[in-house]
Scaffold this active site. Sequence first.
Site, PDB file in Angstrom:
ATOM      1  N   ASP A 237       0.816  -1.206   0.000  1.00 24.12           N
ATOM      2  CA  ASP A 237       0.000   0.000   0.000  1.00 24.12           C
ATOM      3  C   ASP A 237       0.856   1.265   0.000  1.00 24.12           C
ATOM      4  O   ASP A 237       0.552   2.231  -0.716  1.00 24.12           O
ATOM      5  CB  ASP A 237      -0.965   0.005   1.194  1.00 24.12           C
ATOM      6  CG  ASP A 237      -0.291  -0.379   2.509  1.00 24.12           C
ATOM      7  OD1 ASP A 237       0.941  -0.579   2.529  1.00 24.12           O
ATOM      8  OD2 ASP A 237      -1.010  -0.491   3.522  1.00 24.12           O
ATOM      9  N   TYR A 238       1.946   1.255   0.760  1.00 22.75           N
ATOM     10  CA  TYR A 238       2.843   2.415   0.806  1.00 22.75           C
ATOM     11  C   TYR A 238       3.450   2.690  -0.567  1.00 22.75           C
ATOM     12  O   TYR A 238       3.493   3.841  -1.027  1.00 22.75           O
ATOM     13  CB  TYR A 238       3.954   2.171   1.831  1.00 22.75           C
ATOM     14  CG  TYR A 238       5.063   3.203   1.794  1.00 22.75           C
ATOM     15  CD1 TYR A 238       4.930   4.426   2.446  1.00 22.75           C
ATOM     16  CD2 TYR A 238       6.248   2.963   1.087  1.00 22.75           C
ATOM     17  CE1 TYR A 238       5.948   5.376   2.400  1.00 22.75           C
ATOM     18  CE2 TYR A 238       7.267   3.905   1.040  1.00 22.75           C
ATOM     19  CZ  TYR A 238       7.104   5.103   1.695  1.00 22.75           C
ATOM     20  OH  TYR A 238       8.113   6.042   1.641  1.00 22.75           O
TER      21      TYR A 238
END
Length: 394
Positions: A237-238
């Site tokens: 996600d990052y």
Amino acid sequence: MAALELAMQGLAVFGLLLFVVLWLMHLMSIIYVRLHLHRKRAEVKQPFSQISGVSLLKPLKGVDPNLVSNLETFFTLDYPKYEILLCVQDQDDPAVDVCKKLLGKYPGVDARLFIGGRKVGINPKINNLMPGYESAKYNLVWICDSGIRVKSDTLTDLTNQMTEKVGLVHGLPYVADRQGFAATLEQVYFGTSHPRSYISANVTGIKCVTGMSCLMRKDVLDQAGGLVSFAQYIAEDYFMAKAIADRGWRFSMATQVALQNSGSYSIAQFQSRMIRWTKLRINMLPGTVLEPVSECFLASLIIGWAAHYIFRWDMMVFFMCHCLAWFISDYIQLTGVQGGAPCFSKLDFAVAWFIRESMAVQIFLSALWDPTISWRTGRYRLRCGGTAEEVLDV
């Protein structure tokens, strides 16, 4: 002696700066929560041909007591143009039967089940989602974890935030009302410490996103190589958010929280999850080593010593007053994230808050002690920069 005095002066200045920064974070978070969250948005009024279609990617692994009710909320969304892509890795996973029952119960919903995944890297979530992602027919993809519960207008809220220059819309993680002290502990953390850092980062322009509920532009992800390019990371996600930001797109936060409603929870699971997240942050962001000084008790000690050194105030009196002010501001913030009074008493809040704050340094030290993490069905060794390798048992 001169060097020691200089060091003490530097520490005192650091303490004062820490006081200013931390209370700015408190204020930013409380104000943002009050102004932005839980605001009623207008319904979609565009012609059907102009409404943005959304492909919902749902990674599933196993069945917990709340999976059926959580998953069913996505079949009853009040949104005119979306598809549900259910992704299960193993044929014998009990989640397959849950999906088939819901597909039969809601034949009018555009939904499909994908079984088997496709291994493209070490990240099991990405491997699981690959067939669904490749079959998505809309340009907006909504990746949403299995433990999330939504309201009927949640997707409308997300798409309303996806304006012309926005490439990603994310929900602030929170926790649904559940029974038991472990549930209270989770709710206190996700209503106090976590949103303070999460919101402050986003308000000041630092891209801070969790992948529990993210609406993204598929064509932008494809420019970055598609999902396959993020399979080398555990914290996909990052890096997905970073890829979107690097291409000049803005982020927006939904007015509704990403409501976690897992039916399987305990204090040990919470602690393990916090340690895993801390390990990921340490490997991706070296500045995370300063994270313990942003926690209440350690920060209050440093700031109290600085107040004593500079102003000759009583250190312990200041420490107690500072912790009390922190405690009160956290409760105010929690009620804002909750959208009202929590389901537990103020005494329960006080006990859970104290325990959570007491665990903070121990969690950080545990994360430093062992560089490997256990996630889903595998164990992984983290490398600097966020990549990882799977640890195979011999």
